[in-house]
Every structure is written in structure tokens, then in C-alpha cells.
Write a protein that holds these residues in place. Structure first.
Motif, short mmCIF file in Angstrom:
data_model
loop_
_atom_site.label_atom_id
_atom_site.label_comp_id
_atom_site.label_asym_id
_atom_site.label_seq_id
_atom_site.Cartn_x
_atom_site.Cartn_y
_atom_site.Cartn_z
N MET A 1 0.84 -1.18 0.00
CA MET A 1 0.00 0.00 0.00
C MET A 1 0.88 1.24 0.00
O MET A 1 1.97 1.24 0.52
N ARG A 2 0.32 2.29 -0.57
CA ARG A 2 1.04 3.56 -0.69
C ARG A 2 0.33 4.63 0.14
O ARG A 2 -0.81 4.47 0.55
N PHE A 3 1.04 5.74 0.35
CA PHE A 3 0.48 6.86 1.10
C PHE A 3 0.04 7.95 0.13
O PHE A 3 0.73 8.25 -0.84
N TYR A 4 -1.11 8.55 0.43
CA TYR A 4 -1.66 9.62 -0.40
C TYR A 4 -2.19 10.73 0.50
O TYR A 4 -2.64 10.47 1.62
N GLU A 5 -2.17 11.94 -0.02
CA GLU A 5 -2.86 13.07 0.60
C GLU A 5 -3.96 13.49 -0.35
O GLU A 5 -3.71 13.74 -1.53
N CYS A 6 -5.17 13.55 0.16
CA CYS A 6 -6.33 13.89 -0.67
C CYS A 6 -7.04 15.08 -0.05
O CYS A 6 -7.42 15.05 1.12
N THR A 7 -7.20 16.13 -0.82
CA THR A 7 -7.94 17.31 -0.39
C THR A 7 -9.10 17.50 -1.34
O THR A 7 -8.92 17.45 -2.55
N PHE A 8 -10.29 17.69 -0.80
CA PHE A 8 -11.44 17.95 -1.65
C PHE A 8 -12.27 19.09 -1.09
O PHE A 8 -12.23 19.38 0.10
N ILE A 9 -12.97 19.77 -2.00
CA ILE A 9 -13.76 20.95 -1.65
C ILE A 9 -15.23 20.64 -1.89
O ILE A 9 -15.61 20.20 -2.97
N ILE A 10 -16.04 20.89 -0.88
CA ILE A 10 -17.48 20.66 -0.96
C ILE A 10 -18.17 22.02 -1.08
O ILE A 10 -17.75 23.00 -0.45
N ARG A 11 -19.23 22.07 -1.86
CA ARG A 11 -19.88 23.36 -2.15
C ARG A 11 -20.33 24.08 -0.89
O ARG A 11 -20.63 23.46 0.13
N GLN A 12 -20.40 25.40 -1.01
CA GLN A 12 -20.59 26.28 0.14
C GLN A 12 -21.97 26.24 0.77
O GLN A 12 -22.12 26.54 1.95
N ASP A 13 -23.00 25.89 0.03
CA ASP A 13 -24.36 25.98 0.56
C ASP A 13 -24.77 24.81 1.44
O ASP A 13 -25.85 24.82 2.00
N LEU A 14 -23.90 23.81 1.61
CA LEU A 14 -24.21 22.70 2.50
C LEU A 14 -23.89 23.08 3.94
O LEU A 14 -22.85 23.68 4.20
N PRO A 15 -24.75 22.72 4.88
CA PRO A 15 -24.44 22.99 6.29
C PRO A 15 -23.28 22.09 6.76
O PRO A 15 -23.01 21.03 6.19
N ALA A 16 -22.60 22.52 7.81
CA ALA A 16 -21.43 21.79 8.31
C ALA A 16 -21.76 20.35 8.67
O ALA A 16 -20.94 19.45 8.49
N GLN A 17 -22.97 20.11 9.17
CA GLN A 17 -23.38 18.76 9.54
C GLN A 17 -23.38 17.84 8.31
O GLN A 17 -22.90 16.71 8.37
N ASP A 18 -23.89 18.32 7.18
CA ASP A 18 -23.91 17.53 5.96
C ASP A 18 -22.50 17.33 5.40
O ASP A 18 -22.20 16.30 4.81
N VAL A 19 -21.64 18.32 5.59
CA VAL A 19 -20.25 18.21 5.14
C VAL A 19 -19.56 17.08 5.90
O VAL A 19 -18.86 16.26 5.30
N HIS A 20 -19.80 17.00 7.20
CA HIS A 20 -19.19 15.93 7.99
C HIS A 20 -19.76 14.56 7.61
O HIS A 20 -19.04 13.57 7.61
N LYS A 21 -21.05 14.51 7.27
CA LYS A 21 -21.64 13.25 6.80
C LYS A 21 -20.99 12.81 5.48
O LYS A 21 -20.71 11.63 5.29
#
Length: 112
Positions: free
Chosen positions: A1-21
Motif C-alpha cells: 500500500m502507498r500513502f496519499y494526501e487527498c484534499t477535496f472541496i465541498i460546495r458552500q451551501d451545504l451545512p457543516a453537519q452535511d459536510v461531515h456526513k
């Protein structure tokens, strides 16, 4: 297995609770396909450098992963078909640092 760093951006109109889900959903995808999430950080709602799909801000999520290339392909395909993810970047690294990333450190910690 290899190591990776993954960054993703979720749209602004979602509440923080949905972002964590959503981040838990993608963590589950990684674990279900045999990978491991070593590090997970929520960088908050931040301004984008330029407008993407009519969004000027986005929720930034960072994962430090130990996974196979097939797992990364599966996660990236899920990012592509999701309407909530507006941008993502995955890079291969030699190791995952256990310390908080620069985005999570306080200004006094970065001056050391």
C-alpha cells in the motif's frame, strides 16, 4: 500500500453537519475498498481563488490515506459523479505526518 494526501472541496451551501456526513461517507468508501484513513482534517469554509461552478467559497476536507491505487481510483470516481464535490486533488507522498497540517496549526506554532 502507498500513502496519499487527498484534499477535496465541498460546495458552500451545504451545512457543516452535511459536510461531515459526506466526509464520513468518503472515509467509508476508502475503508470498504481496503484502504485506511490515517489523518482527517476539516479546514473550514474558505474563499476560493476563483469561482468554480458558481461557488465563491467551499468547505475544505483533507485526508491522509494509506491505500492501493485502485482505492484512490474508486474514491476519485465518486468525487467526479458527486454534485457536492466541486474540486479535488490527490497526490502520492512518502509518508503521512502525524502532526496537524499547516492549515490546522495556530500562528504561534508555525513561527517555531
Amino acid at each position: 500500500m502507498r500513502f496519499y494526501e487527498c484534499t477535496f472541496i465541498i460546495r458552500q451551501d451545504l451545512p457543516a453537519q452535511d459536510v461531515h456526513k459526506l466526509s464520513e461517507k468518503y472515509k467509508g468508501v476508502v475503508e470498504k475498498t481496503g484502504g485506511q484513513v490515517i489523518k482527517k482534517e476539516y479546514w473550514g469554509l474558505r474563499s476560493l481563488a476563483y469561482e468554480i461552478k458558481k461557488n465563491k467559497k467551499g468547505h475544505y476536507i483533507f485526508f491522509g490515506l494509506k491505500a492501493t491505487p485502485e482505492t484512490i481510483t474508486k474514491v476519485e470516481n465518486d468525487f467526479k459523479i458527486s454534485e457536492d464535490v466541486i474540486k479535488f486533488l490527490t497526490i502520492r507522498v512518502d509518508r503521512i505526518d502525524e502532526k496537524p497540517s499547516l492549515m490546522m496549526q495556530t500562528p504561534s506554532e508555525t513561527e517555531k
